[in-house]
Design a protein around this motif. Structure first.
Motif, mmCIF file in Angstrom:
data_model
loop_
_atom_site.group_PDB
_atom_site.id
_atom_site.type_symbol
_atom_site.label_atom_id
_atom_site.label_comp_id
_atom_site.label_asym_id
_atom_site.label_seq_id
_atom_site.Cartn_x
_atom_site.Cartn_y
_atom_site.Cartn_z
ATOM 1 N N GLY A 225 74.892 44.812 10.978
ATOM 2 C CA GLY A 225 76.086 44.069 11.389
ATOM 3 C C GLY A 225 76.560 44.375 12.784
ATOM 4 N N GLY A 226 77.860 44.652 12.874
ATOM 5 C CA GLY A 226 78.489 44.836 14.170
ATOM 6 C C GLY A 226 77.938 46.005 14.955
ATOM 7 N N GLU A 227 77.621 47.104 14.268
ATOM 8 C CA GLU A 227 77.119 48.274 14.987
ATOM 9 C C GLU A 227 75.753 47.995 15.609
ATOM 10 N N ARG A 228 74.885 47.369 14.874
ATOM 11 C CA ARG A 228 73.550 47.051 15.403
ATOM 12 C C ARG A 228 73.663 46.124 16.603
ATOM 13 N N ALA A 229 74.506 45.107 16.470
ATOM 14 C CA ALA A 229 74.703 44.164 17.572
ATOM 15 C C ALA A 229 75.292 44.861 18.794
ATOM 16 N N ALA A 230 76.228 45.772 18.546
ATOM 17 C CA ALA A 230 76.881 46.481 19.649
ATOM 18 C C ALA A 230 75.896 47.374 20.393
ATOM 19 N N LYS A 231 75.074 48.090 19.666
ATOM 20 C CA LYS A 231 74.105 48.987 20.306
ATOM 21 C C LYS A 231 73.176 48.204 21.218
ATOM 22 N N TYR A 232 72.647 47.110 20.704
ATOM 23 C CA TYR A 232 71.686 46.355 21.514
ATOM 24 C C TYR A 232 72.353 45.715 22.723
ATOM 25 N N ALA A 233 73.537 45.165 22.530
ATOM 26 C CA ALA A 233 74.237 44.523 23.655
ATOM 27 C C ALA A 233 74.515 45.521 24.766
ATOM 28 N N VAL A 234 74.993 46.701 24.391
ATOM 29 C CA VAL A 234 75.342 47.725 25.382
ATOM 30 C C VAL A 234 74.092 48.289 26.043
ATOM 31 N N CYS A 235 73.148 48.746 25.236
ATOM 32 C CA CYS A 235 71.957 49.398 25.789
ATOM 33 C C CYS A 235 71.118 48.426 26.610
ATOM 34 N N GLY A 236 70.989 47.194 26.127
ATOM 35 C CA GLY A 236 70.202 46.209 26.856
ATOM 36 C C GLY A 236 70.809 45.857 28.196
ATOM 37 N N ALA A 268 80.680 42.493 20.920
ATOM 38 C CA ALA A 268 79.498 42.259 20.090
ATOM 39 C C ALA A 268 79.817 42.423 18.610
ATOM 40 N N ALA A 269 80.576 43.465 18.271
ATOM 41 C CA ALA A 269 80.937 43.697 16.871
ATOM 42 C C ALA A 269 81.845 42.583 16.355
ATOM 43 N N GLY A 270 82.826 42.202 17.157
ATOM 44 C CA GLY A 270 83.726 41.128 16.747
ATOM 45 C C GLY A 270 82.987 39.832 16.493
ATOM 46 N N LYS A 271 82.031 39.518 17.382
ATOM 47 C CA LYS A 271 81.256 38.284 17.241
ATOM 48 C C LYS A 271 80.344 38.350 16.014
ATOM 49 N N ALA A 272 79.661 39.479 15.839
ATOM 50 C CA ALA A 272 78.723 39.621 14.723
ATOM 51 C C ALA A 272 79.413 39.566 13.376
ATOM 52 N N GLU A 273 80.656 40.019 13.315
ATOM 53 C CA GLU A 273 81.362 40.092 12.034
ATOM 54 C C GLU A 273 82.403 38.994 11.862
ATOM 55 N N GLY A 274 82.391 38.029 12.768
ATOM 56 C CA GLY A 274 83.241 36.854 12.610
ATOM 57 C C GLY A 274 84.728 37.129 12.737
ATOM 58 N N LEU A 275 85.097 38.138 13.506
ATOM 59 C CA LEU A 275 86.516 38.437 13.700
ATOM 60 C C LEU A 275 87.111 37.499 14.745
ATOM 61 N N SER A 276 88.412 37.358 14.716
ATOM 62 C CA SER A 276 89.051 36.368 15.585
ATOM 63 C C SER A 276 89.013 36.792 17.045
ATOM 64 N N GLU A 277 89.126 35.793 17.908
ATOM 65 C CA GLU A 277 89.156 36.063 19.342
ATOM 66 C C GLU A 277 90.359 36.929 19.708
ATOM 67 N N GLU A 278 91.482 36.680 19.075
ATOM 68 C CA GLU A 278 92.675 37.463 19.387
ATOM 69 C C GLU A 278 92.480 38.921 19.011
#
Length: 418
Positions: A225-236, A268-278
């Motif tokens: 989920g969010g953690e996996r997406a966050a790691k790749y977005a940041v490291c990449g 990345a975590a917010g997007k992956a887990e469908g959290l609101s923009e706000e």
């Protein structure tokens, strides 16, 4: 006192490549603009932080690395009006000319002092004269310009005398948190540009094959989920940046990697887990505030990895808010970060930054998860304090002046590798 969103808005800015080579190129371009003729010699004098961070760092729009390359390419093709994006339009022919200057021994790079403050002096000698540019205090703070010994701009004394503290440290962590919760959303929507800019950098890195390390790490990552997406977005994004991909990152406190690490995990975590923009924007905003607070005490550059120390801690607190945590949870997350990542060394902008970023993101998620379970390292241990503002100051103090001796030893090692 300025509103906090104004402080963040003024602080974040696009940066092409790692900030330190970008600042060297900006200084070189600024000096070169003042004098015509064929370049005969370039003299570069740097403080330890700029020297170290640029030592083997990729230079944008080239296959070169290091301080001399940044200076030579900046003098040949840099556009000073673009500041940290000065090398945006550099091409292959420019790179060949820069390499020729370096191979001819015409670029002299020297270290002047062990310091956590920014200092860059570039002199360009041509067959028509000599020019000089000095940056001091911040990566884009051009305080001196001279042509043939005549000063055109001289703010050196004013800059040295004006070491005013940022208004941000007049706030408590609780005030930063409450401000982030209540600031009008339209006042922080400018932060959305960060995600689009850093995502574009990541995409360019993928297309150019310069994110191989991050891709390999993600393939073997068990996070979801969010953690996996966050790691790749940041490291990449950081890997693309240190490898010289010619796309900007959004910097904070003068560093693109700080910006990536403090903001991209939350986006990345917010997007992956469908959290609101706000929810996401408010969490990102808090992360920026915490990052800026810690950096006010750790110095612009030091032997400590500020990306993980400040940016990673900002991300941990931002994630805690993103996942529904309150003020007490933030204090616990802060203690967990201070107890774990404080003291990680920085030995320059290079692919190793990717592994440090991985550590920072993973620890940010752990600090958040533990905090939300009511668990943290108790305040009586080590550098931790019962007052969160004191903990953040202590984290900064370990970096500067605490790691001055470490910086000396890192420089000695780098000098021995020439």
């Amino acid at each position: 006192m300025k509103k906090l969103e104004e402080l963040v808005f003024e602080d974040i800015k696009p940066s092409l490549g790692v900030t330190e080579p970008g600042a060297i190129a900006y200084a070189a371009a600024s000096a070169r603009k003042l004098v015509s003729g064929t370049i005969r010699k370039i003299e570069v004098v740097l403080n330890s932080g700029i020297y170290k961070n640029s030592f083997t760092c990729g230079v944008p729009n080239s296959d070169m690395t290091g301080c001399a390359a940044a200076a030579a390419l900046g003098a040949i093709a840099g556009k000073p009006e673009l500041k940290l994006e000065a090398l945006r339009d550099a091409g292959d022919e420019d790179c060949q000319r820069a390499k020729a200057l370096i191979q001819a021994g015409a670029v002299d790079v020297r270290l002047n002092e062990i310091s956590s403050e920014v200092y860059i002096c570039v002199k360009v000698h041509t067959d028509n004269g000599t020019s000089e540019a000095i940056i001091r205090g911040g990566h884009t703070e051009l305080v001196y310009l001279a042509r043939d010994g005549e000063a055109l701009v001289d703010d050196r004394k004013a800059t040295a005398d004006s070491k005013a503290e940022s208004p941000i440290i007049q706030y408590t962590l609780k005030q930063l948190y409450e401000y982030a919760k209540t600031v009008p959303l339209e006042n922080i929507e400018f932060l959305k540009e960060t995600y689009s800019m850093d995502a574009a950098l990541l995409g360019a890195g993928e297309k150019s094959g310069k994110t191989a390390l991050s891709a390999a790490m993600t393939e073997s990552d068990r996070a979801e989920g969010g953690e996996r997406a966050a790691k790749y977005a940041v490291c990449g994004a950081i890997e693309a940046r240190v490898n010289g991909v010619p796309m900007p990152a959004m910097s904070i406190t003068g560093s693109g990697s700080h910006g990536i690490l403090c903001m991209m995990p939350i986006f990345a975590a917010g997007k992956a887990e469908g959290l609101s923009e706000e929810e996401t924007l408010r969490a990102v905003f808090l992360s920026c505030l915490v990052t800026m607070y810690i950096k006010e005490f750790s110095g612009k550059l030091s032997a400590a990895c500020g990306c993980v120390l400040a940016g990673g801690t900002g991300a941990a607190l931002g994630l805690t808010v993103l996942y529904g945590g309150g003020y007490e949870d933030l204090c616990r997350a802060l203690s967990n970060m201070a107890a774990s990542v404080t003291g990680m060394i920085c030995h320059g902008g290079n692919p190793g930054c990717v592994l440090k970023a991985l550590t920072g993101v993973e620890m940010a998620f752990w600090a958040c998860r533990l905090a939300l379970k009511g668990v943290c390292v108790a305040a009586e241990h080590g550098i931790l304090a019962a007052v969160p503002e004191r903990t953040m100051r202590n984290m900064g103090h370990i970096s500067s002046p605490g790691m001055v001796e470490t910086e000396k030893h890192i420089i000695e090692i780098l000098e021995g590798m020439k």
